[in-house]
Scaffold this active site. Structure first.
Site, PDB file in Angstrom:
ATOM      1  N   ALA A 177      23.720 -30.834 -17.961  1.00  0.00           N
ATOM      2  CA  ALA A 177      23.434 -30.424 -16.578  1.00  0.00           C
ATOM      3  C   ALA A 177      24.680 -30.151 -15.757  1.00  0.00           C
ATOM      4  O   ALA A 177      25.617 -30.939 -15.742  1.00  0.00           O
ATOM      5  CB  ALA A 177      22.613 -31.508 -15.884  1.00  0.00           C
ATOM      6  N   SER A 178      24.682 -29.025 -15.110  1.00  0.00           N
ATOM      7  CA  SER A 178      25.709 -28.620 -14.148  1.00  0.00           C
ATOM      8  C   SER A 178      25.304 -27.232 -13.696  1.00  0.00           C
ATOM      9  O   SER A 178      24.818 -26.448 -14.519  1.00  0.00           O
ATOM     10  CB  SER A 178      27.088 -28.566 -14.826  1.00  0.00           C
ATOM     11  OG  SER A 178      28.116 -28.733 -13.878  1.00  0.00           O
ATOM     12  N   LYS A 202      34.142 -26.667 -13.849  1.00  0.00           N
ATOM     13  CA  LYS A 202      34.069 -27.033 -15.263  1.00  0.00           C
ATOM     14  C   LYS A 202      35.337 -27.770 -15.708  1.00  0.00           C
ATOM     15  O   LYS A 202      35.265 -28.728 -16.472  1.00  0.00           O
ATOM     16  CB  LYS A 202      33.838 -25.797 -16.139  1.00  0.00           C
ATOM     17  CG  LYS A 202      32.503 -25.119 -15.915  1.00  0.00           C
ATOM     18  CD  LYS A 202      31.303 -26.048 -16.003  1.00  0.00           C
ATOM     19  CE  LYS A 202      30.951 -26.522 -17.390  1.00  0.00           C
ATOM     20  NZ  LYS A 202      29.753 -27.420 -17.360  1.00  0.00           N
ATOM     21  N   PHE A 252      34.844 -10.796 -22.245  1.00  0.00           N
ATOM     22  CA  PHE A 252      34.200 -12.116 -22.380  1.00  0.00           C
ATOM     23  C   PHE A 252      34.105 -12.471 -23.862  1.00  0.00           C
ATOM     24  O   PHE A 252      34.052 -11.585 -24.712  1.00  0.00           O
ATOM     25  CB  PHE A 252      32.734 -12.075 -21.912  1.00  0.00           C
ATOM     26  CG  PHE A 252      32.515 -11.766 -20.464  1.00  0.00           C
ATOM     27  CD1 PHE A 252      32.475 -12.783 -19.523  1.00  0.00           C
ATOM     28  CD2 PHE A 252      32.306 -10.463 -20.041  1.00  0.00           C
ATOM     29  CE1 PHE A 252      32.226 -12.497 -18.183  1.00  0.00           C
ATOM     30  CE2 PHE A 252      32.068 -10.172 -18.704  1.00  0.00           C
ATOM     31  CZ  PHE A 252      32.028 -11.190 -17.771  1.00  0.00           C
ATOM     32  N   ARG A 275      15.322 -33.602 -12.193  1.00  0.00           N
ATOM     33  CA  ARG A 275      15.606 -33.992 -10.811  1.00  0.00           C
ATOM     34  C   ARG A 275      14.376 -34.504 -10.096  1.00  0.00           C
ATOM     35  O   ARG A 275      14.437 -35.389  -9.279  1.00  0.00           O
ATOM     36  CB  ARG A 275      16.133 -32.779 -10.045  1.00  0.00           C
ATOM     37  CG  ARG A 275      17.603 -32.643 -10.140  1.00  0.00           C
ATOM     38  CD  ARG A 275      18.070 -31.679  -9.117  1.00  0.00           C
ATOM     39  NE  ARG A 275      18.259 -30.363  -9.697  1.00  0.00           N
ATOM     40  CZ  ARG A 275      18.907 -29.410  -9.086  1.00  0.00           C
ATOM     41  NH1 ARG A 275      19.420 -29.619  -7.892  1.00  0.00           N
ATOM     42  NH2 ARG A 275      19.065 -28.236  -9.659  1.00  0.00           N
ATOM     43  N   ILE A 298      20.264 -23.523 -21.588  1.00  0.00           N
ATOM     44  CA  ILE A 298      20.860 -24.094 -22.811  1.00  0.00           C
ATOM     45  C   ILE A 298      20.160 -25.413 -23.167  1.00  0.00           C
ATOM     46  O   ILE A 298      19.788 -25.642 -24.326  1.00  0.00           O
ATOM     47  CB  ILE A 298      22.378 -24.339 -22.615  1.00  0.00           C
ATOM     48  CG1 ILE A 298      23.114 -23.004 -22.417  1.00  0.00           C
ATOM     49  CG2 ILE A 298      22.958 -25.115 -23.796  1.00  0.00           C
ATOM     50  CD1 ILE A 298      24.591 -23.135 -22.093  1.00  0.00           C
TER      51      ILE A 298
END
Ligand code: NAP
Length: 343
Positions: A82-83, A164, A225, A33, A13
């Site tokens: 970011a995750s 989340k 979904f 990173r 994304i």
């Protein structure tokens, strides 16, 4: 033009978010990173060279306190994407919960300490709205909307969803403790569409790979979904950034359907080209063999066969997002996967 710090720009994304910002002429401070892992951001070489904006690389890690302070200082806004989005983990605490929660804390504290950041756009998820599909029925709801928070996930049941919701709630808490920056949250449902990067572990790419490679050939679970195009998700972040009036949460979904409905749609598009599911996988069988597919019997019990409905009015009316058609999303995703020899 403003300077925007983007976390997670190397990802599925985040890459589209950075691309749109560069095309619009922003200066983008993309955090990575490890700057030496050039393969993660190689795809920006040509893209940044031809775009109006300027791309800067900054090193920062979600797990290191103070890591984002330098990049945040002088930035006008932050888009925190970011995750980890993985269902293939060994230690949920280390691989999902810590980066999500500590990462959000580090990035948002950097926003406050910067003195310059005026807006934060956070990539949350519908996983922060609800945990299991049965939640809608258990709560007596007709549909999920932005007032709802996931209360059924935990570190042992649906830990990604739990990561989340705790991250988003931490963001709202930190937002209320200061007056310098506004917070706008984007809650995408399952994201599909072409990828700019060949180095993402996103489950979005894994799901389409599994479908095309015949993982569900003997039967697909009746799992519902919401689906949304990755470029629409990126654009929603830009709208959230640019619209003065943007605030609160925004559920994103072009439509809601089951995995089986999705693969049936693909059968119409591709005929017998792929080993698409022959039938619906019986729930009883899923309870027994779900482990082979990495899901627990509790997950199967509380999700398979339960329809969900998502209210997306805020994304359409407040943000003004116009959704791409899901058929086009799939077509372009499959084409891109072939071009990159992924399938
Ligand atoms: P992705 O391609 O795996 O991207 C994850 C990004 O997070 C990568 O840029 C990754 O950097 C970065 N990251 C992970 N751990 C990090 C750490 N310790 N320090 C710094 N960066 C770290 O996944 P995605 O699908 O694009 O997901 C991006 C966001 O969208 C996540 O917040 C996810 O929860 C959310 N979301 C995704 C979906 C979906 O269907 N895909 C739906 C709703 C919400 P590296 O490149 O260094 O690994």
């Amino acid at each position: 033009m403003a300077t925007i710090l983007v976390t997670g720009g190397t990802g599925y994304i985040g890459s589209w978010v950075v691309k749109e910002l560069l095309e619009k002429g922003y200066t983008v401070r993309m955090t990575v990173r490890d700057k030496s892992r050039k393969e993660k951001f190689l795809h920006f070489d040509t893209l940044a060279a031809s775009a109006k904006g300027k791309l800067e690389l900054w090193e920062a890690d979600l797990l290191k306190e103070g890591s984002f302070d330098k990049a945040a200082s002088g930035s006008d806004a932050i888009i925190h994407v970011a995750s980890p989005f993985t269902l293939r983990f060994k230690d949920a605490q280390k691989e999902l919960l810590d980066p999500a929660l500590l990462g959000t804390r580090n990035v948002l504290n950097a926003a406050t300490r910067s003195g310059t950041v005026k807006k934060v756009v956070l990539t949350s998820s519908v996983a922060a709205v609800f945990g299991d599909n049965i939640d809608m029925q258990e709560k007596g709801l007709e549909e999920f909307n932005e007032e709802h928070f996931n209360i059924s996930s935990s570190s042992s049941h649906q830990p990604y969803s739990y990561s989340k919701v705790i991250a988003e709630q931490e963001a709202w808490k930190l937002f209320r403790e200061q007056k310098q920056w506004k917070l706008v949250v984007i809650n995408p449902s399952f994201v599909l569409g072409p990828s700019l990067t060949g180095h993402s572990d996103s489950e979005s790419l894994n799901l389409m790979k599994d479908i095309l490679k015949g993982k569900f050939y003997m039967g697909a679970p009746e799992l519902y979904f919401g689906f949304v195009d990755v470029r629409d998700v990126a654009h929603a972040h830009i709208l959230a950034l640019e619209k003065e009036s943007a605030e609160g949460r925004h559920i994103l979904a072009e439509r809601t359907m089951s995995l089986l409905d999705l693969t049936d749609m693909m059968k119409v598009m591709y005929g017998k080209k792929y080993k698409l599911p022959l039938m619906k996988a019986p729930k009883g069988l899923m309870m027994l063999i779900g482990g082979l597919f990495g899901v627990t019997s509790k997950f199967v019990k509380r999700n398979v066969g339960y329809v969900i409905r998502l209210n997306t009015t805020r994304s359409r009316k407040q943000l003004g997002l116009q959704y791409r058609n899901l058929e086009d999303t799939i077509k372009e995703m499959v084409t891109q996967m072939h071009e990159h020899n992924i399938v």
